[in-house]
Design an enzyme around this catalytic site. Structure first.
Site, PDB file in Angstrom:
ATOM      1  CG  ASN A  36      40.681 -54.417  -2.498  1.00 57.89           C
ATOM      2  OD1 ASN A  36      39.751 -53.924  -3.201  1.00 57.89           O
ATOM      3  ND2 ASN A  36      41.676 -53.679  -1.819  1.00 57.89           N
TER       4      ASN A  36
ATOM      5  CE  LYS B  31      37.957 -51.379  -4.921  1.00 59.51           C
ATOM      6  NZ  LYS B  31      39.572 -51.795  -4.404  1.00 59.51           N
TER       7      LYS B  31
ATOM      8  CD  GLU C 248      36.445 -41.268  -3.402  1.00 60.25           C
ATOM      9  OE1 GLU C 248      35.781 -42.125  -2.513  1.00 60.25           O
ATOM     10  OE2 GLU C 248      37.812 -41.057  -3.189  1.00 60.25           O
TER      11      GLU C 248
ATOM     12  CE1 TYR D 270      40.675 -46.472  -6.396  1.00 64.15           C
ATOM     13  CE2 TYR D 270      39.798 -47.185  -8.361  1.00 64.15           C
ATOM     14  CZ  TYR D 270      39.665 -47.256  -7.070  1.00 64.15           C
ATOM     15  OH  TYR D 270      38.904 -48.310  -6.257  1.00 64.15           O
TER      16      TYR D 270
ATOM     17  CG  HIS E 141      36.448 -47.214  -3.144  1.00 66.07           C
ATOM     18  ND1 HIS E 141      37.996 -46.636  -3.252  1.00 66.07           N
ATOM     19  CD2 HIS E 141      35.935 -45.982  -3.125  1.00 66.07           C
ATOM     20  CE1 HIS E 141      37.909 -45.502  -2.960  1.00 66.07           C
ATOM     21  NE2 HIS E 141      36.643 -44.725  -2.817  1.00 66.07           N
TER      22      HIS E 141
HETATM   23  P1  ADP Z   1      42.311 -48.660  -0.012  1.00 69.83           P
HETATM   24  O1  ADP Z   1      41.240 -49.334  -0.956  1.00 69.83           O
HETATM   25  O2  ADP Z   1      42.180 -49.426   0.982  1.00 69.83           O
HETATM   26  O3  ADP Z   1      41.880 -47.215   0.240  1.00 69.83           O
HETATM   27  P2  ADP Z   1      44.602 -47.525  -1.554  1.00 69.83           P
HETATM   28  O4  ADP Z   1      43.852 -46.303  -1.705  1.00 69.83           O
HETATM   29  O5  ADP Z   1      46.016 -47.709  -0.948  1.00 69.83           O
HETATM   30  O6  ADP Z   1      43.623 -48.645  -0.772  1.00 69.83           O
HETATM   31  O7  ADP Z   1      44.681 -48.252  -3.016  1.00 69.83           O
HETATM   32  C1  ADP Z   1      43.480 -48.253  -3.834  1.00 69.83           C
HETATM   33  C2  ADP Z   1      42.972 -49.714  -4.582  1.00 69.83           C
HETATM   34  O8  ADP Z   1      44.395 -50.044  -5.427  1.00 69.83           O
HETATM   35  C3  ADP Z   1      43.010 -50.816  -3.369  1.00 69.83           C
HETATM   36  O9  ADP Z   1      41.899 -50.820  -2.812  1.00 69.83           O
HETATM   37  C4  ADP Z   1      43.333 -52.059  -4.395  1.00 69.83           C
HETATM   38  O10 ADP Z   1      42.522 -52.287  -5.128  1.00 69.83           O
HETATM   39  C5  ADP Z   1      44.468 -51.340  -5.193  1.00 69.83           C
HETATM   40  N1  ADP Z   1      45.816 -51.702  -4.772  1.00 69.83           N
HETATM   41  C6  ADP Z   1      46.385 -50.861  -3.586  1.00 69.83           C
HETATM   42  N2  ADP Z   1      47.750 -51.692  -3.511  1.00 69.83           N
HETATM   43  C7  ADP Z   1      47.910 -52.650  -4.444  1.00 69.83           C
HETATM   44  C8  ADP Z   1      49.073 -53.286  -4.963  1.00 69.83           C
HETATM   45  N3  ADP Z   1      50.099 -53.218  -4.256  1.00 69.83           N
HETATM   46  N4  ADP Z   1      48.885 -54.202  -5.844  1.00 69.83           N
HETATM   47  C9  ADP Z   1      47.590 -54.283  -6.698  1.00 69.83           C
HETATM   48  N5  ADP Z   1      46.693 -53.340  -6.428  1.00 69.83           N
HETATM   49  C10 ADP Z   1      46.694 -52.491  -5.418  1.00 69.83           C
HETATM   50 MG    MG Z   2      42.184 -45.434  -0.736  1.00 68.22          MG
END
Ligand code: ADP
Ligand code: MG
Length: 138
Positions: A113, A10, A127, A50, A116
């Protein structure tokens, strides 16, 4: 279980100059890179990618962040690739990510974070097709 998954390094991780270290860990953990390129998504690109999160409260923040700078998109091959890549990434929230995971080492917050990963074989195929042409997959 498919042997392919899709990953993104990212914009936060690329901005911090951590993409080389992350790619080294990808390879050291036995993934084969079948596709890789540096891209900079528009807001519309990120909103399309997304779309499943469109109703979540953080959708605007997430898509702005994902279009805020270059990222590296990856098509990765390994046995049981989807769970294997999610294990190497670690928990969504870096505060909960296990030692040795990419998010533990490189993520700064639940939003920014570092990486992805697809959550199912079906989504991995969707994807990969969203970002790569046939020629770009080896
Ligand atoms: P992952 O990436 O672990 O699969 P999710 O699919 O639940 O997690 O969420 C997609 C992305 O959205 C996350 O990687 C993160 O960048 C963002 N995200 C998830 N939860 C939050 C939150 N509570 N606040 C802000 N950003 C979030
Ligand atoms: Mg996810």
């Amino acid at each position: 279980m498919s042997n392919l998954t899709f990953g993104i390094i990212k914009p936060d991780a690329v901005r911090a100059g951590n993409h080389g270290k992350i790619i080294a860990k990808v390879l050291a953990n036995g993934f084969k890179i079948r596709g890789m390129k540096l891209i900079h998504q528009s807001l519309k690109d990120a909103e399309g990618f997304y779309a499943v999160h469109a109703e979540r409260p953080f959708f605007g923040e997430l898509t702005e962040f994902m279009s805020s700078g270059p990222c590296v998109v990856l098509a990765l091959e390994k046995e049981n690739a989807v769970p294997a890549w999610r294990e190497l990434m670690g928990a969504t929230n870096p505060a909960e990510a296990a030692e040795g995971t990419l998010r533990k080492e490189f993520a700064t917050s639940i939003g920014e974070n570092a990486v992805h990963g697809s959550d199912s074989d079906e989504n991995a195929a969707i994807e990969i097709a969203y970002f790569f042409s046939k020629l770009e997959l080896v």
